[in-house]
Scaffold this active site. Structure first.
Site, PDB file in Angstrom:
ATOM      1  N   HIS A  50       0.851  -1.198   0.000  1.00  0.00           N
ATOM      2  CA  HIS A  50       0.000   0.000   0.000  1.00  0.00           C
ATOM      3  C   HIS A  50       0.879   1.237   0.000  1.00  0.00           C
ATOM      4  CE1 HIS A  50       1.201  -0.619   4.150  1.00  0.00           C
ATOM      5  NE2 HIS A  50       1.165   0.710   4.234  1.00  0.00           N
ATOM      6  N   HIS A 132       5.717   6.511  -0.556  1.00  0.00           N
ATOM      7  CA  HIS A 132       6.484   5.306  -0.871  1.00  0.00           C
ATOM      8  C   HIS A 132       5.648   4.066  -0.586  1.00  0.00           C
ATOM      9  CE1 HIS A 132       6.921   5.610   3.490  1.00  0.00           C
ATOM     10  NE2 HIS A 132       7.224   4.316   3.498  1.00  0.00           N
TER      11      HIS A 132
HETATM   12  P1  2AM Z   1       6.434   2.302   6.522  1.00  0.00           P
HETATM   13  O1  2AM Z   1       5.989   1.190   5.624  1.00  0.00           O
HETATM   14  O2  2AM Z   1       7.411   3.227   5.877  1.00  0.00           O
HETATM   15  O3  2AM Z   1       6.895   1.796   7.862  1.00  0.00           O
HETATM   16  C1  2AM Z   1       1.419   1.022   8.535  1.00  0.00           C
HETATM   17  O4  2AM Z   1       2.345   0.945   9.561  1.00  0.00           O
HETATM   18  C2  2AM Z   1       1.804   2.047   7.508  1.00  0.00           C
HETATM   19  O5  2AM Z   1       1.883   3.358   8.105  1.00  0.00           O
HETATM   20  C3  2AM Z   1       3.138   1.821   6.855  1.00  0.00           C
HETATM   21  O6  2AM Z   1       3.020   2.157   5.493  1.00  0.00           O
HETATM   22  C4  2AM Z   1       4.068   2.771   7.570  1.00  0.00           C
HETATM   23  O7  2AM Z   1       5.135   3.210   6.797  1.00  0.00           O
HETATM   24  C5  2AM Z   1       3.128   3.923   7.792  1.00  0.00           C
HETATM   25  N1  2AM Z   1       3.548   4.841   8.868  1.00  0.00           N
HETATM   26  C6  2AM Z   1       3.705   6.170   8.751  1.00  0.00           C
HETATM   27  N2  2AM Z   1       4.023   6.726   9.919  1.00  0.00           N
HETATM   28  C7  2AM Z   1       4.099   5.721  10.811  1.00  0.00           C
HETATM   29  C8  2AM Z   1       4.401   5.661  12.186  1.00  0.00           C
HETATM   30  N3  2AM Z   1       4.670   6.759  12.908  1.00  0.00           N
HETATM   31  N4  2AM Z   1       4.410   4.452  12.772  1.00  0.00           N
HETATM   32  C9  2AM Z   1       4.131   3.338  12.063  1.00  0.00           C
HETATM   33  N5  2AM Z   1       3.807   3.331  10.750  1.00  0.00           N
HETATM   34  C10 2AM Z   1       3.799   4.517  10.135  1.00  0.00           C
END
Ligand code: 2AM
Length: 180
Positions: A50, A132
């Site tokens: 996602h 991303h």
């Molecule tokens: P990431 O994949 O770069 O870790 C679920 O965790 C989604 O929320 C993921 O896409 C994650 O990004 C994103 N995300 C953004 N901010 C976050 C945070 N503070 N803690 C955990 N996940 C975060």
């Protein structure tokens, strides 16, 4: 009498995201497969791929009730993304796919959602928006191989619940809103 460990509580976290259709999910997964032999780490399961728009974390039911009517009346147009840039972040060892050229409609949608969250008084992660799709975790990075870019026609966005179990994250699509 044997000690029985209490069951581990699940953590429920909420976020808004672009959630791919099957063809886009397959294309994203193929890029993960392309990067994995070079960057190592753990590939994200295809069903979890996602692009996060805004991360809320845990949210009390009453905050949800205040927020969702605002999202219901949000109008934004569908758009196309070209995901053609593989990147690696050394601070969290994530290998990801993003866009070489910033997408204005994508940034505008994320900003609209964040605006609604602010207006509704719902806390969220206010770090700058870095669009991303996470493909690898615990990766080592290095030179990116050439992988086929992914064209993603975004026709809706979704509210997702992330449950972190012992076997990793599981995502449930709670609700979707069309981009028209
Ligand atoms: P990431 O994949 O770069 O870790 C679920 O965790 C989604 O929320 C993921 O896409 C994650 O990004 C994103 N995300 C953004 N901010 C976050 C945070 N503070 N803690 C955990 N996940 C975060």
């Amino acid at each position: 009498m044997a000690d029985t460990a209490p069951p581990q509580a699940e953590t429920l976290r909420l976020f808004f995201a672009l959630w791919p259709d099957d063809a886009t999910r397959d294309a994203l997964d193929r890029v993960g497969k392309c990067l994995h032999p070079h960057w190592g780490g753990r590939r994200m399961r295809a069903d979890t791929l996602h692009l996060t728009l805004a991360f809320l974390g845990s949210l009390p039911a009453e905050s949800c009730a205040a927020l969702l009517p605002r999202i219901d009346v949000l109008r934004a147009a569908a758009f196309e993304l070209v995901l053609d840039r593989a990147g690696f972040w050394p601070h969290n060892h994530i290998g990801w796919l993003g866009c070489r050229d910033a997408s204005l409609p994508l940034a505008a949608l994320a900003e609209r959602l964040r605006g609604e969250l602010r207006e509704a008084g719902v806390p969220f992660d206010a770090q700058p928006f870095l669009p991303h799709v996470t493909l690898l975790r615990n990766a080592t990075g290095g030179r990116a191989p050439s992988c086929t870019p992914v064209r993603w026609r975004a026709t809706d966005f979704a509210l997702i619940a992330s449950r972190t179990g012992v076997d990793g994250a599981h995502y449930d699509v709670l609700r979707r809103w069309p981009l028209i």
